[in-house]
Scaffold this motif. Structure first.
Motif, mmCIF file in Angstrom:
data_model
loop_
_atom_site.group_PDB
_atom_site.id
_atom_site.type_symbol
_atom_site.label_atom_id
_atom_site.label_comp_id
_atom_site.label_asym_id
_atom_site.label_seq_id
_atom_site.Cartn_x
_atom_site.Cartn_y
_atom_site.Cartn_z
ATOM 1 N N GLN A 36 0.836 -1.199 0.000
ATOM 2 C CA GLN A 36 0.000 0.000 0.000
ATOM 3 C C GLN A 36 0.869 1.247 0.000
ATOM 4 N N ASP A 37 0.336 2.323 -0.556
ATOM 5 C CA ASP A 37 1.000 3.619 -0.467
ATOM 6 C C ASP A 37 1.090 4.005 1.007
ATOM 7 N N VAL A 38 2.182 4.620 1.402
ATOM 8 C CA VAL A 38 2.400 4.976 2.808
ATOM 9 C C VAL A 38 1.278 5.859 3.345
ATOM 10 N N SER A 39 0.632 6.621 2.476
ATOM 11 C CA SER A 39 -0.457 7.489 2.936
ATOM 12 C C SER A 39 -1.633 6.693 3.508
ATOM 13 N N SER A 40 -1.719 5.398 3.218
ATOM 14 C CA SER A 40 -2.801 4.582 3.757
ATOM 15 C C SER A 40 -2.356 3.726 4.947
#
Length: 134
Positions: A83-87
């Motif tokens: 997952q993208d770190v923002s999630s």
């Protein structure tokens, strides 16, 4: 309790050290934070009341091999590094409660109930294999 084979566990131990800046965006680790490693974890815990609540949460132990204490409040953690770190889950700022002492350990509980306090995460661990990132 299901036992995960060592081969599967070794795949789970992919670790990324990311810290948070004022904008909550991750930045590269600094020398004083690189001593942190995910030392142990328990997925699908069914027998050990490790947090004293009468429940049996999954858990992740972080070890600090460095010479300085490290506060992980504001860092990000996940059980899915694809997952993208923002999630990823944003560990709350909690003065002194999330300090990993030099040469010491800190346990986080992966029980999907972060409202229980700063040591509790918004996900559980799977016994079928996944990756944990900090």
């Amino acid at each position: 309790m299901k036992i995960v084979p060592f081969r599967a566990l070794s795949l789970l131990m992919i670790i990324f050290a990311l810290t948070a800046c004022e904008s909550d965006e991750p930045v590269d680790p600094t020398p004083e934070t690189t001593g942190l490693v995910i030392n142990e974890f328990m997925a699908e815990n069914h027998n050990l009341d490790v947090d004293g609540t009468g429940t049996t949460p999954d858990w992740i132990e972080i070890f600090n091999s460095g010479a300085d204490d490290v506060d992980i409040g504001g860092w990000f953690i996940t059980d899915d590094i694809a997952q993208d770190v923002s999630s990823w889950y944003h560990i709350p700022q909690s003065p002194a409660e999330l300090l990993v002492p030099a040469g010491g350990r800190l346990v986080l509980y992966a029980n999907n109930h972060p409202e229980m306090g700063p040591h509790y995460l918004d996900f559980k661990l799977s016994d079928t294999g996944e990756s944990i990132g900090l």
